[in-house]
Structure formats: structure tokens, C-alpha cells
Scaffold this active site. Sequence first.
Site, PDB file in Angstrom:
ATOM      1  N   GLY A  12      12.844  69.495  47.274  1.00 45.48           N
ATOM      2  CA  GLY A  12      11.738  69.417  48.226  1.00 45.48           C
ATOM      3  C   GLY A  12      10.490  68.722  47.726  1.00 45.48           C
ATOM      4  N   SER A  13      10.657  67.770  46.793  1.00 44.56           N
ATOM      5  CA  SER A  13       9.436  67.087  46.336  1.00 44.56           C
ATOM      6  C   SER A  13       8.903  66.139  47.412  1.00 44.56           C
ATOM      7  CB  SER A  13       9.669  66.361  45.010  1.00 44.56           C
ATOM      8  OG  SER A  13      10.489  65.236  45.188  1.00 44.56           O
ATOM      9  N   ASN A  14       9.794  65.526  48.184  1.00 43.29           N
ATOM     10  CA  ASN A  14       9.303  64.699  49.303  1.00 43.29           C
ATOM     11  C   ASN A  14       8.656  65.575  50.369  1.00 43.29           C
ATOM     12  OD1 ASN A  14       9.847  61.681  49.114  1.00 43.29           O
ATOM     13  ND2 ASN A  14      11.773  62.560  48.360  1.00 43.29           N
ATOM     14  N   ILE A  92      26.032  65.229  56.375  1.00 46.52           N
ATOM     15  CA  ILE A  92      26.230  64.147  57.336  1.00 46.52           C
ATOM     16  C   ILE A  92      26.163  64.752  58.727  1.00 46.52           C
ATOM     17  CG2 ILE A  92      27.913  62.478  58.228  1.00 46.52           C
ATOM     18  CD1 ILE A  92      28.806  62.112  55.303  1.00 46.52           C
ATOM     19  N   ASN A 107      14.620  59.061  57.743  1.00 46.87           N
ATOM     20  CA  ASN A 107      15.238  59.479  56.490  1.00 46.87           C
ATOM     21  C   ASN A 107      14.616  58.664  55.360  1.00 46.87           C
ATOM     22  OD1 ASN A 107      17.209  60.714  54.709  1.00 46.87           O
ATOM     23  ND2 ASN A 107      18.300  58.756  54.731  1.00 46.87           N
ATOM     24  N   HIS A 109      15.528  57.134  51.529  1.00 47.31           N
ATOM     25  CA  HIS A 109      16.660  56.857  50.644  1.00 47.31           C
ATOM     26  C   HIS A 109      16.129  56.146  49.400  1.00 47.31           C
ATOM     27  CE1 HIS A 109      20.804  56.165  49.514  1.00 47.31           C
ATOM     28  NE2 HIS A 109      20.472  54.918  49.227  1.00 47.31           N
ATOM     29  N   ASP A 145      22.811  56.150  55.882  1.00 44.81           N
ATOM     30  CA  ASP A 145      21.808  55.276  55.256  1.00 44.81           C
ATOM     31  C   ASP A 145      21.683  53.930  55.970  1.00 44.81           C
ATOM     32  OD1 ASP A 145      21.264  57.287  53.384  1.00 44.81           O
ATOM     33  OD2 ASP A 145      22.850  56.589  52.062  1.00 44.81           O
TER      34      ASP A 145
HETATM   35  C1  GRF Z   1      15.153  61.842  47.059  1.00 50.58           C
HETATM   36  O1  GRF Z   1      15.389  60.928  46.033  1.00 50.58           O
HETATM   37  C2  GRF Z   1      15.509  61.236  48.386  1.00 50.58           C
HETATM   38  O2  GRF Z   1      15.259  59.864  48.472  1.00 50.58           O
HETATM   39  C3  GRF Z   1      16.986  61.491  48.471  1.00 50.58           C
HETATM   40  O3  GRF Z   1      17.162  62.759  47.902  1.00 50.58           O
HETATM   41  C4  GRF Z   1      16.102  63.032  46.994  1.00 50.58           C
HETATM   42  C5  GRF Z   1      15.450  64.298  47.455  1.00 50.58           C
HETATM   43  O4  GRF Z   1      14.499  64.777  46.548  1.00 50.58           O
HETATM   44  N1  GRF Z   1      17.444  61.359  49.841  1.00 50.58           N
HETATM   45  P1  GRF Z   1      13.497  65.918  46.977  1.00 50.58           P
HETATM   46  O5  GRF Z   1      14.336  67.114  47.411  1.00 50.58           O
HETATM   47  O6  GRF Z   1      12.620  65.416  48.061  1.00 50.58           O
HETATM   48  O7  GRF Z   1      12.723  66.244  45.719  1.00 50.58           O
END
Ligand code: GRF
Length: 216
Positions: A12-14, A92, A107, A109, A145
Site C-alpha cells: 500500500g505504498s501507492n 485479474i 491502474n 504499472h 496492463d
Molecule cells: C507497485 O510497484 C505497482 O506499480 C504495482 O504493484 C506495486 C504495488 O506497491 N502494480 P504498493 O502496494 O503500492 O506499495
Amino acid sequence: MMKVGVLISGRGSNLRSLVAATKEPGFPAAIVIVVSNKPDAPGLDVARAAGIPTAVVNHKDYPTREAFDAELDAVLCRAGVELICSAGFMRILSEGFVEAWRDRQLNIHPSLLPAFKGLHVHERVLETGCRITGCTVHFVRPAMDEGPIVAQVAVPVVPGDTPETLADRVLEAEHKLYPLALRLVAEGRTRIVGERVEIDGLPLEAQAPLFVPPVS
Ligand code: GRF
């Protein structure tokens, strides 16, 4: 204010970067729910700490992909979600779900799509000898993707990189990119023309990829 539902499966860093951005005054979107398919995803704690409602839709509890997707859809609709942001969501989704949310699901990627779709991206980038990689935020289409690209950041590959060092550098760029892309979409500045995204009110130069310098 656009109501966003974030889908996660892990760290969950994003999600954390989206939470921080959406808490900024004047940001045009708010996260109304975070949904994980894994009950123990650490990202759920990120949401809880921010006071954002969470839900778990565990894929293991559903006999088919369609049944899982129907429950996911119901949870998102009940929360009033207008736009989905997938952020490390590792399931998916069925074509029916994706079509129901067509042009309303983003999304992120960790590559410069359409190169390096799928898993183990950084290993493959290094094996290929690419000098530049990056990350992409795109609208979701049924094929994995794939879909209209909203924004990208280019990230250099440097000598001595391992999949881990490269992943860290790309992740830093992801954390800048996703809030930027969400802002553009939530402000209504993106238009899908054919399968390309056009952005209103941005000079062409500003639509070029951002360059993130190597971490020393
Ligand atoms: C990220 O690299 C994202 O691009 C990919 O999965 C990873 C998720 O990381 N789809 P986080 O859970 O957001 O830290």
C-alpha cells in the site's frame, strides 16, 4: 470532489501517496473506501490510520471470478465510488467488471507501457539491458496492463542495479505519478480519443515524461 475507491492487495505504498495527496486542500478527489482482496494486506492499516473506511473481499470466499467481481462491484457502488484506482491489486478482473467500469478505472504499472506488461518487470528490464524504464498510469481495459495512458515517468537504469534497487527508484517515481494522474482525471482534464488520452490545458512540453534523476 470525485469519489475514489482504491483497490489493493499488499503493502500500500501507492495508496499512502494517494492518501497524502487527497488530504491536500483543494485536491479534486477524495478516497471513500479502500478494498483489499487479502485480509492481511498491510495497506489496510494505511487506510485505517487515515480514517478511511476499508473492506475486504477475499477471493478465496467466492467460487468464481464473476462472483468475486460482483461483490467487489457491490462494495464499490455502495460506497458511492465514481473512479477506481488500482494500486498493487493482484487479481485479474473479469471482462464484465472492467467494461462496467470502463474509463472509470485507473491502474499503475512499474514500467513504461506497453513494454514489460505483467510480473517480474524489473528483472526483465535488467535482463534486457534497458537504459531507461519507468512507470505508467493508465485506464484499465480487459487485457492485463493495457489501456489508454494518462501519464508516465521515465526512470534511468544505472550500472550495478539489482531488481530491488531499480524497484525502489521506480517506486519513488510512482508515488509522484499516481497523484498527478489522479488529479488530471478528477479535474476532468483527460479525454479518451480512440485509445489515446488527451489532456486539456497542458502545453505539449508539459505532457512529456518527467525525468527522475538517479538516487545517489
Ligand atoms: C507497485 O510497484 C505497482 O506499480 C504495482 O504493484 C506495486 C504495488 O506497491 N502494480 P504498493 O502496494 O503500492 O506499495
